[in-house]
Design an enzyme around this catalytic site. Structure first.
Site, PDB file in Angstrom:
ATOM      1  N   SER A 155      -2.777 -10.083   6.899  1.00 58.74           N
ATOM      2  CA  SER A 155      -2.316  -8.711   7.062  1.00 58.74           C
ATOM      3  C   SER A 155      -1.778  -8.584   8.482  1.00 58.74           C
ATOM      4  CB  SER A 155      -3.494  -7.762   6.825  1.00 58.74           C
ATOM      5  OG  SER A 155      -3.271  -6.550   7.476  1.00 58.74           O
TER       6      SER A 155
ATOM      7  N   ASP B 162       0.818  -1.222   0.000  1.00 55.93           N
ATOM      8  CA  ASP B 162       0.000   0.000   0.000  1.00 55.93           C
ATOM      9  C   ASP B 162       0.848   1.267   0.000  1.00 55.93           C
ATOM     10  OD1 ASP B 162      -2.316  -1.481   0.012  1.00 55.93           O
ATOM     11  OD2 ASP B 162      -2.628  -1.329   2.181  1.00 55.93           O
TER      12      ASP B 162
ATOM     13  N   ASP C 193      -6.856   2.407  12.576  1.00 56.69           N
ATOM     14  CA  ASP C 193      -5.600   3.137  12.443  1.00 56.69           C
ATOM     15  C   ASP C 193      -5.772   4.494  11.768  1.00 56.69           C
ATOM     16  OD1 ASP C 193      -4.061   1.248  13.759  1.00 56.69           O
ATOM     17  OD2 ASP C 193      -3.717   0.073  11.946  1.00 56.69           O
TER      18      ASP C 193
ATOM     19  N   ARG D  61       0.434   4.326  16.804  1.00 55.57           N
ATOM     20  CA  ARG D  61      -0.081   5.315  15.845  1.00 55.57           C
ATOM     21  C   ARG D  61       0.084   6.758  16.313  1.00 55.57           C
ATOM     22  NH1 ARG D  61       1.092   1.350  12.997  1.00 55.57           N
ATOM     23  NH2 ARG D  61      -0.471   0.375  11.688  1.00 55.57           N
TER      24      ARG D  61
HETATM   25  N1  ARG Z   1      -7.138  -4.364  15.474  1.00 46.15           N
HETATM   26  C1  ARG Z   1      -5.927  -3.832  15.992  1.00 46.15           C
HETATM   27  C2  ARG Z   1      -6.084  -2.366  16.329  1.00 46.15           C
HETATM   28  O1  ARG Z   1      -7.015  -1.770  15.898  1.00 46.15           O
HETATM   29  C3  ARG Z   1      -4.758  -4.096  15.083  1.00 46.15           C
HETATM   30  C4  ARG Z   1      -4.668  -3.267  13.869  1.00 46.15           C
HETATM   31  C5  ARG Z   1      -3.578  -3.684  12.972  1.00 46.15           C
HETATM   32  N2  ARG Z   1      -3.334  -2.707  11.960  1.00 46.15           N
HETATM   33  C6  ARG Z   1      -2.910  -2.994  10.742  1.00 46.15           C
HETATM   34  N3  ARG Z   1      -2.739  -1.984   9.939  1.00 46.15           N
HETATM   35  N4  ARG Z   1      -2.720  -4.210  10.336  1.00 46.15           N
HETATM   36  O2  ARG Z   1      -5.292  -1.798  17.000  1.00 46.15           O
END
Ligand code: ARG
Length: 419
Positions: free
Chosen positions: A175, A15, A124, A95
């Site tokens: 992922s 991405d 995110d 983040r």
């Molecule tokens: N579900 C988790 C969260 O919201 C993990 C997110 C993982 N992010 C990713 N871009 N793969 O914190």
């Protein structure tokens, strides 16, 4: 005047690699790629080269490990922050750090925008956008993957057309995201909540069945709620967490299967590996139960949930988080001591704790000789403690229907002796 610049949070994955030519061509921006080391061993040099190959004017790699641990991970540990009782919040904590560093670099580079690779479906994007919005309201935020509407296949085709090498991870059906506080795995067969995660999704933890037969004991020393030593050896937070990921992962500790409630309203099935976080959160709580009073513990549990929710929901830079952090800090002033943890075949259990500031008193607790608890004071205490229950039972006729099975028939007697 040159072109406007954008600072892109660059992971090296598909991405964000596709985002570079997209930002250049669709929006006419110069792209500065920023890659952060949050405690994962990677070939950062080749990530940098990939960014430049994709068309970035500059590619920066920053070691953010210490900042991450000190300002994000440790406060969350001290708060006992775990989302929905399961998720230690690794991605969620990284983040706001990334938002902060994107803004710092944007200022330094004179950029007018920042960009990230999030889609429009996850948490995110919220964490990045709310974080950047709080720190630098003037910066434009661009999320190419939220806008371009390309499927995965179309992205790969786009990359090939632009001569961008497609990262090897693209072949994986999963992922993932990782930093030293944990690793998350989504997609593929995991989207069936009934399906047991196949062994191949795990990278940090051994299957408990293949873990060593012998248990491993680990001693973690805390000072004011901060882990400072492992098995008697002092070390900094980054090293301590990395070592624990190794040791606990080796024993199959830290696998989490969470049906999670995202902020955007959907339930999603997430697998996590968080060996160090699992161990440290447990050990820290064990030390708190020895050094904090009952009412402090109760109240802190509520604060913990508040903290977890606001971290999860992208509100790190809110005033409420700052206020709660100050409270949490204050609670940690006596949380010093050592916790002994036993790792064995996927289990992690606290088996011992000691502290010079312990509220556990042997003389009060013991049933042996040397007991100093005043047994004779108990009847008076119980008499007063039970007073409201006795009063209510008499006045409202509890004895006639002790299990609450019938609707009350006759008016209960009003007579009651107070003592
Ligand atoms: N579900 C988790 C969260 O919201 C993990 C997110 C993982 N992010 C990713 N871009 N793969 O914190």
């Amino acid at each position: 005047m040159g072109k406007d610049k954008v600072v892109l949070a660059y992971s090296g994955g598909l991405d964000t690699s596709v985002a570079i030519p997209w930002l250049k061509e669709k929006l006419g921006l110069e792209v500065v790629a920023l890659t952060l080391d949050v405690g994962i061993e990677k070939d950062y040099d080749s990530i940098k080269q990939r960014a430049l190959k994709a068309g970035a004017v500059k590619a920066l790699v920053m070691d953010a490990r210490e900042t991450f641990v000190r300002y994000f991970v440790l406060p969350a540990l001290q708060a006992d922050a775990i989302y929905e009782g399961q998720y230690p919040l690794a991605t969620a904590l990284s983040r706001p750090l990334m938002a902060k560093l994107l803004v710092d670099v944007a200022r330094k580079e004179g950029a007018s925008a920042v960009a990230h690779g999030c889609t429009g479906k996850g948490n995110d994007q919220v964490r990045f956008d709310v974080g950047v919005g709080a720190l630098a309201p003037d910066l434009r935020i661009i999320a190419p993957a939220r806008e371009w509407g390309m499927s995965r296949e179309e992205e790969i085709e786009y990359a090939q057309n632009k001569g961008i090498p497609v990262p090897a991870t693209v072949a994986s059906p999963y992922s993932t995201d990782e930093n030293l506080w944990g690793r998350s795995i989504e997609c593929g067969v995991l989207e069936d909540p009934w399906a047991e995660p196949p062994e191949e999704v795990y990278a940090w933890t051994r299957s408990p069945k293949d873990a060593p037969e012998e248990p491993r004991y680990v001693e973690v020393e805390f000072r004011r709620g901060v882990p400072v030593a492992l098995d008697g050896a002092e070390m900094d937070g980054v090293e301590l967490i990395q070592r624990l990921n190794q040791v606990a992962g080796e024993h199959g500790v830290g696998r989490i299967d969470h049906l999670e409630d995202r902020l955007v309203g959907i339930k999603s099935r997430e697998i996590y590996e968080a060996p160090a976080a699992t161990l440290l959160l447990q050990a820290h709580k064990a030390l708190e139960s020895m050094t904090l009073a009952k009412d402090q513990l109760r109240f802190k549990e509520r604060v913990a949930q508040e903290c977890a929710d606001l971290i999860y929901n992208g509100l790190w830079f809110s005033a409420l988080n700052r206020d709660l952090a100050a409270y949490v800090q204050s609670t940690q002033r006596h949380v010093s001591g050592t916790v002994r943890v036993k790792l064995w075949k996927g289990n992690c259990r606290v088996v011992g704790r000691k502290s010079s500031e312990s509220l556990y008193s042997y003389e009060l607790a013991t049933y042996d000789k040397g007991d100093q608890f005043d047994h004779r004071a108990s009847p008076g205490f119980i008499h007063i403690w039970g007073l409201p229950v006795r009063l209510q039972a008499r006045v409202q006729g509890l004895a006639e229907d002790p299990l609450g099975l019938q609707a009350p028939k006759k008016k209960p007697s009003r007579h009651f002796e107070y003592d």
